[in-house]
Design an enzyme around this catalytic site. Structure first.
Site, PDB file in Angstrom:
ATOM      1  CG  HIS A  94      -1.996   1.017   1.162  1.00  0.00           C
ATOM      2  ND1 HIS A  94      -1.741   2.319   1.497  1.00  0.00           N
ATOM      3  CD2 HIS A  94      -3.288   0.844   0.748  1.00  0.00           C
ATOM      4  CE1 HIS A  94      -2.872   3.090   1.144  1.00  0.00           C
ATOM      5  NE2 HIS A  94      -3.809   2.063   0.891  1.00  0.00           N
ATOM      6  N   GLY A 172      -7.520   9.239  -0.483  1.00  0.00           N
ATOM      7  CA  GLY A 172      -7.908   9.924   0.341  1.00  0.00           C
ATOM      8  C   GLY A 172      -7.881  11.389   0.222  1.00  0.00           C
ATOM      9  CB  SER A 211     -10.973   9.635  -4.037  1.00  0.00           C
ATOM     10  OG  SER A 211      -9.891   9.964  -3.218  1.00  0.00           O
TER      11      SER A 211
HETATM   12  C1  PEP Z   1      -6.732   3.122   0.097  1.00  0.00           C
HETATM   13  O1  PEP Z   1      -6.617   3.295   1.227  1.00  0.00           O
HETATM   14  O2  PEP Z   1      -6.265   1.992  -0.333  1.00  0.00           O
HETATM   15  C2  PEP Z   1      -7.615   3.888  -0.757  1.00  0.00           C
HETATM   16  C3  PEP Z   1      -7.893   3.800  -2.010  1.00  0.00           C
HETATM   17  O3  PEP Z   1      -8.274   4.984   0.247  1.00  0.00           O
HETATM   18  P1  PEP Z   1      -9.242   5.863  -0.383  1.00  0.00           P
HETATM   19  O4  PEP Z   1     -10.433   5.079  -0.964  1.00  0.00           O
HETATM   20  O5  PEP Z   1      -9.728   6.739   0.785  1.00  0.00           O
HETATM   21  O6  PEP Z   1      -8.813   6.838  -1.457  1.00  0.00           O
END
Ligand code: PEP
Length: 250
Positions: A94, A172, A211
């Protein structure tokens, strides 16, 4: 034509507590989404989620794993320990692990290899920063991240895991890659896999993350090479996560 069914994974990141998790799990169980789902809570809540989702067919995943087998590595968790606790999946690489815990492409590859060795399904994350995109280096960066993993884990062994394309600038931030931008990278990832193993490339689920919300999920998931999503922020609200799963089920 594709035989790949959609998969939606929830990455709760470092969020939750037993009471909130219980409410989430109750709501989730009540609706039973019709696409494949993996829920990845923080380590300490894995047993709670394993118990609550037993018999639902839903996969449970950790958010990280040690690159080493069991031994004197204080604070680490070995892949075999996850399997021992009925955890079937693990997120590796990640962007938050890469950026804040200095996980290099090689470390991520070793984690993926350990996961596979222990019988876990890895969700291998790749993705470029905003600066790398603006420099026109997206394909190069993503290809190098994937290549490091493929050096240790042949594409066929990554199955039935998944690869998640998560542009760092979209995680995010509320800023989502357009369906076309995401599809372009997903197509390249599948091409890279196909150059080594056409069959594995055709079968591999490529998830988009960054997101994803109920409002944009259906359009993203309609792209040829997007086989579902890895959902961070929106996965914390059961109703939103279920709406995203519903978008994947169409
Ligand atoms: C993630 O943490 O893998 C992610 C995609 O976060 P978000 O959906 O909040 O962008």
């Amino acid at each position: 034509m594709t035989a790949r069914s959609k998969l939606v994974a929830a990455n709760w990141k470092m969020n939750g507590n037993r009471a909130d998790n219980e409410r989430w799990l109750q709501q989730f169980r009540a609706q039973a989404p019709s696409c494949a789902v993996v829920v990845c809570p923080p380590y300490v809540y894995l047993s709670q989620v394993v118990q609550a989702l037993a018999g639902t067919g839903c996969g449970i995943g950790a958010q990280n794993v040690s690159e080493r087998p069991a031994g004197a590595w204080t604070g680490e968790v070995a892949a075999e320990m996850l399997v021992d606790c009925a955890v079937g999946w693990v997120i590796v690489g990640h962007s938050e692990r890469r950026a804040f815990y200095n996980e290099s492409n090689e470390v991520v590859a070793r984690k993926a290899a350990r996961a596979i060795e222990a019988g876990l399904r890895p969700i291998v994350c790749v993705g470029e920063t905003l600066q790398e995109r603006e420099q026109g280096r997206t394909q190069q960066v993503v290809a190098a991240q994937l290549e490091a993993v493929l050096q240790l884990c042949p594409a066929g062994q990554l199955l039935p895991g998944a690869i998640a394309y998560e542009p760092v600038w979209a995680i995010g931030t509320g800023r989502t890659a357009s369906p076309e931008q995401a599809q372009e990278v997903h197509r390249a990832i599948r091409g890279q896999l196909a150059a080594r193993d056409a069959e594995a490339a055709a079968a591999m689920r490529l998830l988009y993350g960054g997101s994803v919300k109920p409002a944009n999920a259906a359009e993203l998931f309609s792209q040829t090479d997007i086989d579902g999503g890895l959902i961070g922020g929106a996965s914390l609200v059961a109703a939103d996560f279920l709406a995203i799963c519903a978008a994947a089920a169409h």
